[in-house]
Design a protein around this motif. Structure first.
Motif, short mmCIF file in Angstrom:
data_model
loop_
_atom_site.label_atom_id
_atom_site.label_comp_id
_atom_site.label_asym_id
_atom_site.label_seq_id
_atom_site.Cartn_x
_atom_site.Cartn_y
_atom_site.Cartn_z
N THR A 1 -1.12 -53.84 -6.19
CA THR A 1 -1.36 -53.09 -7.42
C THR A 1 -2.12 -53.95 -8.43
O THR A 1 -1.81 -55.14 -8.59
CB THR A 1 -0.03 -52.62 -8.04
OG1 THR A 1 0.60 -51.70 -7.13
CG2 THR A 1 -0.25 -51.93 -9.37
N HIS B 1 -3.09 -48.37 -8.45
CA HIS B 1 -2.00 -48.45 -7.49
C HIS B 1 -2.50 -48.93 -6.12
O HIS B 1 -3.56 -48.52 -5.65
CB HIS B 1 -1.33 -47.08 -7.35
CG HIS B 1 -0.69 -46.61 -8.61
ND1 HIS B 1 0.52 -47.09 -9.06
CD2 HIS B 1 -1.10 -45.71 -9.55
CE1 HIS B 1 0.84 -46.50 -10.20
NE2 HIS B 1 -0.14 -45.67 -10.53
N ARG C 1 -1.33 -50.02 -1.90
CA ARG C 1 -0.53 -49.46 -0.81
C ARG C 1 0.85 -50.10 -0.73
O ARG C 1 1.79 -49.49 -0.22
CB ARG C 1 -1.27 -49.69 0.53
CG ARG C 1 -2.61 -48.99 0.62
CD ARG C 1 -3.25 -49.19 1.99
NE ARG C 1 -3.47 -50.59 2.30
CZ ARG C 1 -4.55 -51.28 1.92
NH1 ARG C 1 -5.48 -50.68 1.18
NH2 ARG C 1 -4.69 -52.54 2.25
N GLN C 2 0.97 -51.32 -1.25
CA GLN C 2 2.24 -52.04 -1.22
C GLN C 2 3.07 -51.64 -2.44
O GLN C 2 2.71 -51.91 -3.58
CB GLN C 2 1.98 -53.55 -1.25
CG GLN C 2 3.19 -54.42 -1.05
CD GLN C 2 3.70 -54.39 0.37
OE1 GLN C 2 4.83 -53.97 0.59
NE2 GLN C 2 2.89 -54.82 1.32
N ALA C 3 4.19 -50.96 -2.21
CA ALA C 3 5.00 -50.44 -3.31
C ALA C 3 5.62 -51.59 -4.12
O ALA C 3 6.06 -52.59 -3.56
CB ALA C 3 6.10 -49.54 -2.78
N VAL D 1 6.82 -50.38 -11.77
CA VAL D 1 5.42 -50.25 -12.17
C VAL D 1 5.35 -50.28 -13.69
O VAL D 1 6.09 -49.58 -14.38
CB VAL D 1 4.79 -48.95 -11.64
CG1 VAL D 1 3.38 -48.77 -12.19
CG2 VAL D 1 4.77 -48.95 -10.12
N THR E 1 9.01 -59.18 -8.87
CA THR E 1 7.57 -58.97 -8.77
C THR E 1 6.83 -60.27 -9.03
O THR E 1 7.24 -61.07 -9.87
CB THR E 1 7.10 -57.90 -9.79
OG1 THR E 1 7.80 -56.68 -9.53
CG2 THR E 1 5.61 -57.66 -9.69
#
Length: 254
Positions: free
Chosen positions: A96, A114, A116-118, A122, A195
């Protein structure tokens, strides 16, 4: 060698030397015969590609080049450059991306792209965070002079943010200095739990704008090797953008 290739090489030489060039530079650096070099430079001056500074005997970008450059700079903003580069990186890495700016001593998120890796959490556009506590903030603070950095940490808002915390100003200043030396900043499980993020900053001297852009991903992926890989990608993107905007603060190689 075609006239187009010759012109391109002369303009590249001007960029390389970061200033006006003389006929002698073209002769020695491009291996061009004196008569040819003089004739080509005169032709480029006649058609507006170059302009001669008679007092210095050097050639500078001419009115045609400057007009085209001004047109491009008006149409493509710093944010456009950063957005395009970051979208490419998000696609390549699956992570992200965020674009942020400094606003009243705080980091303001402008845009999120955004991946692909959640992410566990956010951070949405409009969110604010203390600049000293984020990788994007440190990337932007690294562009400050020592005096500006002192004034930043002495500002009432930052003093209030730090009040009651265990953060030491000297350590925070040292972290900004490390960011300045490296050309990028990292944060692992810092302002956003679980994160990691790596950030660079770039500016546009013509508009006095500066933004930070980062890639964020789950903390468990933040190995030293991965942090370095992402830093390399971001730094390469920052250097490319700086070349387009004329930002001389983005110069340090990884």
């Amino acid at each position: 060698m075609s006239i187009l290739e010759t012109t391109a090489n002369i303009l590249k030489l001007m960029v390389e030397l970061q200033g006006g060039i003389r006929v002698s530079d073209v002769i020695t650096r491009l291996g061009m015969p004196k008569s040819t070099a003089s004739r080509v430079m005169s032709q480029l001056e006649f058609w507006g590609y170059l302009e001669k500074d008679e007092s210095q005997g050097t050639f500078l970008p001419g009115p045609l080049i400057m007009s085209a450059s001004h047109l491009v700079s008006r149409q493509i903003t710093l944010s456009d450059h950063v957005d395009a580069a970051l979208r490419n990186l998000c696609e390549r890495t699956g992570y992200t991306g965020y674009i942020s700016m400094l606003d009243n001593q705080e980091i303001l998120v402008l845009r999120v792209i955004h991946g692909r890796q959640a992410l566990p959490v956010v951070t949405w556009p409009g969110s604010r965070s203390p600049a000293w506590g984020t990788s994007t903030g440190r990337a932007l603070l690294a562009r400050f002079s020592d005096t500006q950095l002192h004034d930043f940490f002495a500002s009432p808002l930052v003093v209030s943010q730090l009040s009651g915390t265990q953060h030491d100003v000297s350590m925070l200043v040292a972290a900004v200095a490390c960011t300045r030396d490296a050309g990028y900043a990292t944060a692992v499980n810092e302002s956003v739990a679980d994160t990691a993020s790596v950030s660079c900053a770039v500016g546009d001297p013509a508009t006095h704008e500066a933004v930070a852009f980062c890639l964020s991903f789950p903390q468990h992926l933040a190995t030293p090797e991965e942090l370095q890989r992402i830093a390399t990608l971001l730094k390469e993107a920052a250097l490319a953008i700086a070349g387009k905007t004329g930002d001389t603060l983005v110069t340090s190689p990884l």
